[in-house]
Design a protein around this motif. Sequence first.
Motif, PDB file in Angstrom:
ATOM      1  N   TYR A  66       0.719  -1.239  -0.004  1.00  0.00           N
ATOM      2  CA  TYR A  66       0.101  -0.166  -0.048  1.00  0.00           C
ATOM      3  C   TYR A  66       0.981   1.368  -0.073  1.00  0.00           C
ATOM      4  CZ  TYR A  66      -3.906   3.136   1.459  1.00  0.00           C
ATOM      5  OH  TYR A  66      -4.614   4.081   1.519  1.00  0.00           O
ATOM      6  N   PHE A  67       1.971   1.428   0.507  1.00  0.00           N
ATOM      7  CA  PHE A  67       2.889   2.248   0.727  1.00  0.00           C
ATOM      8  C   PHE A  67       3.764   2.365  -0.632  1.00  0.00           C
ATOM      9  CE2 PHE A  67       7.117   3.583   2.134  1.00  0.00           C
ATOM     10  CZ  PHE A  67       7.001   5.017   2.469  1.00  0.00           C
ATOM     11  N   LEU A  68       4.336   1.387  -0.620  1.00  0.00           N
ATOM     12  CA  LEU A  68       5.305   1.319  -1.977  1.00  0.00           C
ATOM     13  C   LEU A  68       4.718   1.452  -3.321  1.00  0.00           C
ATOM     14  CD1 LEU A  68       7.428  -1.829  -0.967  1.00  0.00           C
ATOM     15  CD2 LEU A  68       8.145   0.548  -0.685  1.00  0.00           C
ATOM     16  N   THR A  69       3.481   1.619  -3.306  1.00  0.00           N
ATOM     17  CA  THR A  69       2.681   1.657  -4.798  1.00  0.00           C
ATOM     18  C   THR A  69       1.817   2.927  -4.581  1.00  0.00           C
ATOM     19  OG1 THR A  69       0.803   0.330  -4.104  1.00  0.00           O
ATOM     20  CG2 THR A  69       2.744  -0.543  -5.402  1.00  0.00           C
ATOM     21  N   SER A  70       2.372   3.928  -3.768  1.00  0.00           N
ATOM     22  CA  SER A  70       1.375   5.171  -3.413  1.00  0.00           C
ATOM     23  C   SER A  70       2.044   6.325  -3.991  1.00  0.00           C
ATOM     24  CB  SER A  70       1.283   5.399  -2.121  1.00  0.00           C
ATOM     25  OG  SER A  70       2.687   5.799  -1.361  1.00  0.00           O
ATOM     26  N   GLY A  71       3.074   6.240  -5.245  1.00  0.00           N
ATOM     27  CA  GLY A  71       3.891   7.324  -5.732  1.00  0.00           C
ATOM     28  C   GLY A  71       2.901   7.935  -6.620  1.00  0.00           C
ATOM     29  N   ASP A  72       2.025   7.329  -7.209  1.00  0.00           N
ATOM     30  CA  ASP A  72       0.923   7.787  -8.385  1.00  0.00           C
ATOM     31  C   ASP A  72      -0.565   7.876  -7.876  1.00  0.00           C
ATOM     32  OD1 ASP A  72       0.807   4.998  -8.519  1.00  0.00           O
ATOM     33  OD2 ASP A  72       0.878   4.872 -10.533  1.00  0.00           O
ATOM     34  N   LYS A  73      -0.633   7.866  -6.408  1.00  0.00           N
ATOM     35  CA  LYS A  73      -1.999   7.897  -6.040  1.00  0.00           C
ATOM     36  C   LYS A  73      -1.964   8.652  -4.796  1.00  0.00           C
ATOM     37  CE  LYS A  73      -2.098   2.999  -7.064  1.00  0.00           C
ATOM     38  NZ  LYS A  73      -0.705   2.854  -7.581  1.00  0.00           N
ATOM     39  N   ILE A  74      -3.388   8.751  -4.267  1.00  0.00           N
ATOM     40  CA  ILE A  74      -3.658   9.432  -3.013  1.00  0.00           C
ATOM     41  C   ILE A  74      -4.051   8.413  -2.159  1.00  0.00           C
ATOM     42  CG2 ILE A  74      -5.090  11.170  -2.087  1.00  0.00           C
ATOM     43  CD1 ILE A  74      -5.398  12.799  -4.583  1.00  0.00           C
ATOM     44  N   ARG A  75      -3.396   8.114  -1.067  1.00  0.00           N
ATOM     45  CA  ARG A  75      -3.521   7.281   0.068  1.00  0.00           C
ATOM     46  C   ARG A  75      -3.393   7.977   1.402  1.00  0.00           C
ATOM     47  NH1 ARG A  75      -1.030   1.601  -2.905  1.00  0.00           N
ATOM     48  NH2 ARG A  75      -2.946   1.293  -4.113  1.00  0.00           N
ATOM     49  N   TYR A  76      -3.822   7.051   2.285  1.00  0.00           N
ATOM     50  CA  TYR A  76      -3.926   7.570   3.904  1.00  0.00           C
ATOM     51  C   TYR A  76      -3.145   6.521   4.435  1.00  0.00           C
ATOM     52  CZ  TYR A  76      -7.801   9.984   1.606  1.00  0.00           C
ATOM     53  OH  TYR A  76      -8.632  10.867   0.667  1.00  0.00           O
ATOM     54  N   PHE A  77      -2.180   7.159   5.633  1.00  0.00           N
ATOM     55  CA  PHE A  77      -1.405   6.517   6.541  1.00  0.00           C
ATOM     56  C   PHE A  77      -2.003   6.525   7.800  1.00  0.00           C
ATOM     57  CE2 PHE A  77       0.469   7.009   2.278  1.00  0.00           C
ATOM     58  CZ  PHE A  77       0.831   5.861   1.949  1.00  0.00           C
ATOM     59  N   LEU A  78      -1.875   6.049   8.645  1.00  0.00           N
ATOM     60  CA  LEU A  78      -2.596   6.154   9.887  1.00  0.00           C
ATOM     61  C   LEU A  78      -1.466   6.131  11.043  1.00  0.00           C
ATOM     62  CD1 LEU A  78      -5.254   3.354  10.088  1.00  0.00           C
ATOM     63  CD2 LEU A  78      -5.489   5.553   9.274  1.00  0.00           C
ATOM     64  N   GLU A  79      -1.778   6.860  12.149  1.00  0.00           N
ATOM     65  CA  GLU A  79      -0.994   7.273  13.115  1.00  0.00           C
ATOM     66  C   GLU A  79      -0.843   5.856  13.861  1.00  0.00           C
ATOM     67  OE1 GLU A  79       0.817   9.560  14.401  1.00  0.00           O
ATOM     68  OE2 GLU A  79       0.258  11.417  13.710  1.00  0.00           O
ATOM     69  N   GLU A  80       0.311   5.504  14.431  1.00  0.00           N
ATOM     70  CA  GLU A  80       0.713   4.357  15.140  1.00  0.00           C
ATOM     71  C   GLU A  80      -0.207   4.224  16.395  1.00  0.00           C
ATOM     72  OE1 GLU A  80       4.840   2.957  15.704  1.00  0.00           O
ATOM     73  OE2 GLU A  80       5.122   4.947  15.396  1.00  0.00           O
ATOM     74  N   ASP A  81      -0.897   5.388  17.146  1.00  0.00           N
ATOM     75  CA  ASP A  81      -1.268   5.038  18.250  1.00  0.00           C
ATOM     76  C   ASP A  81      -2.994   5.375  18.043  1.00  0.00           C
ATOM     77  OD1 ASP A  81       0.834   4.994  19.658  1.00  0.00           O
ATOM     78  OD2 ASP A  81       0.948   7.234  20.616  1.00  0.00           O
ATOM     79  N   ALA A  82      -3.262   5.066  16.659  1.00  0.00           N
ATOM     80  CA  ALA A  82      -4.611   5.204  16.302  1.00  0.00           C
ATOM     81  C   ALA A  82      -5.574   4.067  16.272  1.00  0.00           C
ATOM     82  CB  ALA A  82      -4.936   6.250  15.055  1.00  0.00           C
ATOM     83  N   VAL A  83      -4.616   3.046  16.381  1.00  0.00           N
ATOM     84  CA  VAL A  83      -5.289   1.600  15.825  1.00  0.00           C
ATOM     85  C   VAL A  83      -4.652   0.719  16.935  1.00  0.00           C
ATOM     86  CG1 VAL A  83      -5.313  -0.124  14.099  1.00  0.00           C
ATOM     87  CG2 VAL A  83      -4.986   2.288  13.311  1.00  0.00           C
ATOM     88  N   ASP A  84      -5.678  -0.177  17.316  1.00  0.00           N
ATOM     89  CA  ASP A  84      -5.204  -1.164  18.270  1.00  0.00           C
ATOM     90  C   ASP A  84      -4.703  -2.517  17.791  1.00  0.00           C
ATOM     91  OD1 ASP A  84      -7.460  -2.791  17.388  1.00  0.00           O
ATOM     92  OD2 ASP A  84      -8.668  -2.419  19.160  1.00  0.00           O
TER      93      ASP A  84
END
Length: 312
Positions: A66-84
């Motif tokens: 998801y990260f490595l193929t995001s160079g030509d996209k609009i994607r969302y990355f979460l905060e470490e402390d936002a997910v259990d």
Amino acid sequence: MPEYLTETQIAKFYKDGYLVIPQFLLPEETQSLLNRSKQLLDEFDIDQHPRTKFTTGDDNHVGDDYFLTSGDKIRYFLEEDAVDTEGKLLREKQKSVNKIGHALHELDPAFRKVTLENERLRAVVRDLEFHRDPVALQSMVITKQTHIGGEVPEHNDSTFLYTYPPSALGFWIALEKCTATNGALSFLPGSHVITPITKRFVRLGDNKGTGFEDLVPPSVQREVSEASKGNYVLETCNPGDLVLIHGSVLHKSERNTSPHTRFAYTFHMIESPPYAKYDEKNWLQPTKEMPFSKILPPREISETRQPVLTSA
């Protein structure tokens, strides 16, 4: 004579490795980007998200597909402390995102307007003479969420967008007030002169994600680390202020401990071939459909100055 920057500002950038340009964006331009950022967060489909978090530690950096193929996209990355531990959000989705990236400058009209269609920006590029033929890449909105907006330890940008010779230049625009308690940037002035690029952030291949490749022996890295210790300068900013960041200057930001977000829009420029080499090891790769974006028209490509760089 410079078109936009003063000679004093240019000299300060090359001396310190960074430069704050107050009120670079007009208030209505800044508000437009902030509004669009919040709209993107509202439209974000969390149910289709793989729960990719953005981390910055050397041993635990993000590196999934998801990260490595995001160079030509609009994607969302979460905060470490936002997910259990089970992947469930601990707060509403709008307050869980660390950053949005990495092709806002190409795909979103509001961000494209201030990045690729901005004559003031081109004037800054011409005045600075840092590149001959710059291209833009890695555009992001960094939200620095209230109370959980993560710390970003000291680093230099050329480690993460490596070229040979190093040529990264950051453009960081405050969309909200940046203070000592919500994660304003801090810099080690002059560190771009004494801090060579000692490692680079790379794809490890074979679904192994990302990691760091040493450019110098560990003993040299330790020497550089000791030599680069000093007093960081906190640079608070107002909405619309632009910070130019030399790819070799050390900078960082602290955790957001306040009840106020710190939205910022940032992107980078690097030198294009034949003046610098950007290879397939880098995590972010151009695609046939979306090559890196040219900043200056061909007639303005400068032959007058090599980038002011440190050794690699």
